[in-house]
Design a protein around this motif. Sequence first.
Motif, PDB file in Angstrom:
ATOM      1  N   SER A  84       4.468  -4.784   2.497  1.00 38.00           N
ATOM      2  CA  SER A  84       5.190  -3.630   1.965  1.00 38.00           C
ATOM      3  C   SER A  84       4.297  -2.418   2.133  1.00 38.00           C
ATOM      4  O   SER A  84       3.635  -1.974   1.205  1.00 38.00           O
ATOM      5  N   ARG A 104      15.299   5.190   7.650  1.00 36.10           N
ATOM      6  CA  ARG A 104      14.859   4.088   6.784  1.00 36.10           C
ATOM      7  C   ARG A 104      15.696   2.839   7.094  1.00 36.10           C
ATOM      8  O   ARG A 104      15.172   1.748   7.229  1.00 36.10           O
ATOM      9  N   GLY A 149       5.371   0.357   4.097  1.00 40.08           N
ATOM     10  CA  GLY A 149       6.138   1.547   4.417  1.00 40.08           C
ATOM     11  C   GLY A 149       6.528   1.707   5.871  1.00 40.08           C
ATOM     12  O   GLY A 149       6.757   0.721   6.575  1.00 40.08           O
ATOM     13  N   SER A 166       0.847  -1.195   0.000  1.00 43.13           N
ATOM     14  CA  SER A 166       0.000   0.000   0.000  1.00 43.13           C
ATOM     15  C   SER A 166       0.875   1.234   0.000  1.00 43.13           C
ATOM     16  O   SER A 166       2.091   1.150   0.158  1.00 43.13           O
ATOM     17  N   GLY A 167       0.234   2.399  -0.160  1.00 40.57           N
ATOM     18  CA  GLY A 167       0.943   3.657   0.071  1.00 40.57           C
ATOM     19  C   GLY A 167       1.221   3.779   1.563  1.00 40.57           C
ATOM     20  O   GLY A 167       0.994   2.839   2.328  1.00 40.57           O
ATOM     21  N   GLU A 168       1.701   4.945   1.962  1.00 47.90           N
ATOM     22  CA  GLU A 168       1.966   5.159   3.399  1.00 47.90           C
ATOM     23  C   GLU A 168       0.622   5.489   4.042  1.00 47.90           C
ATOM     24  O   GLU A 168       0.359   6.631   4.432  1.00 47.90           O
ATOM     25  N   TYR A 192      -3.530   2.782  -8.797  1.00 49.40           N
ATOM     26  CA  TYR A 192      -2.258   2.547  -8.107  1.00 49.40           C
ATOM     27  C   TYR A 192      -1.139   2.975  -9.043  1.00 49.40           C
ATOM     28  O   TYR A 192      -0.283   2.194  -9.437  1.00 49.40           O
TER      29      TYR A 192
END
Length: 351
Positions: free
Chosen positions: A139, A183, A141, A110-112, A306
């Motif tokens: 995944s 990160r 973020g 997904s996005g954040e 997306y």
Amino acid sequence: MRTDFVRALERAANLEELSRDELAVLISADEEESAALFDCADMMRSRFMGDEVHLRGIIEFSNICSSNCYYCGLRKGNTALKRYRMSKAEILESARKAAVLGCRTIVLQSGEDRSYPAGLLAEIVAEIKSELDVAITLSVGERPREDYALWREAGADRYLLKHETCDGKLFSELRPGTVLEERLQRLAWLRELGYQVGSGNMVGLPGQTVETLAGDIVLMREMEVEMAGIGPFVPNRQTPLGSCPGGTLELTLKTLAAARLALPRTHLPATTATATIDALGRVKALRCGANVIMPNMTPLKYRASYSIYPGKTGLEDTPEESYAKAVRMVESAGRKVGTGYGHSLRHLEKK
Ligand code: MET
């Protein structure tokens, strides 16, 4: 061929540890050198990873994003994008379909989407793991360490969090408000929590050099990543980098091949972004060291939304078609579809 190129390639073939400078020499290969580099990477892939190509079905379950990365169409500043979140039932249905088609790994990306409840994602992970015979990669973020821990307890096997670029200055320019060290700290947490860890980087970013790309590979070698997603930067008009030139197929394949030499046991996908810049991109990548393909299992109605980058391949393909295309790519590269989960080799050794 340049003497330093030949020497670096020979050292790689002998499994000696290449320096950043040597990797940069490989990545700057000319046409003749590239052919030798690709052959060597293909040989290394065959020797360490065999002929199986693992198909990981990716479900892009939300495009909501609170970040504003300069290269990505999902950035919150892109108000032209219709936002969606798949329901739990829709995600489970997509996962079932992926498993029936033959995927032994489900990637939930997904996005954040920071307000996505951690508990809900944990429930989804647990239900998929109890019902289907698959490995799960998350995944989603940057989240608190507790969330990563919760999802790991729920049964998630792997986590994909690309470092994007090892150039700290460029990283912060492209990802406003964030720093590379954080990160990397997250990648260290994921490792501590027992995930198989995936990172990766973009190729052809503005301001990037072959030395940067060599540094990306060295960084991933130091982190001992189990997966490295290497794909071209594809400019998106709905972002601040819209008018920049994108990464080329040649540079992407050379970086991928150099990564295979430096990371012989790491899973390297033939990325969707590579397919976007060249119709045969993924088959070519399979011949330059790659051993994974990620067919898209997102329901068609959400696909176009997306849009990390434009021209993304397979927008019209149903999950069935995406899977069938991936199988055809594997076959046309003279390889076979993996039958296991495609866990990291180190993970298998530990068992
Ligand atoms: N948002 C996640 C990350 O940055 C997943 C990929 S971006 C669509 O790692």
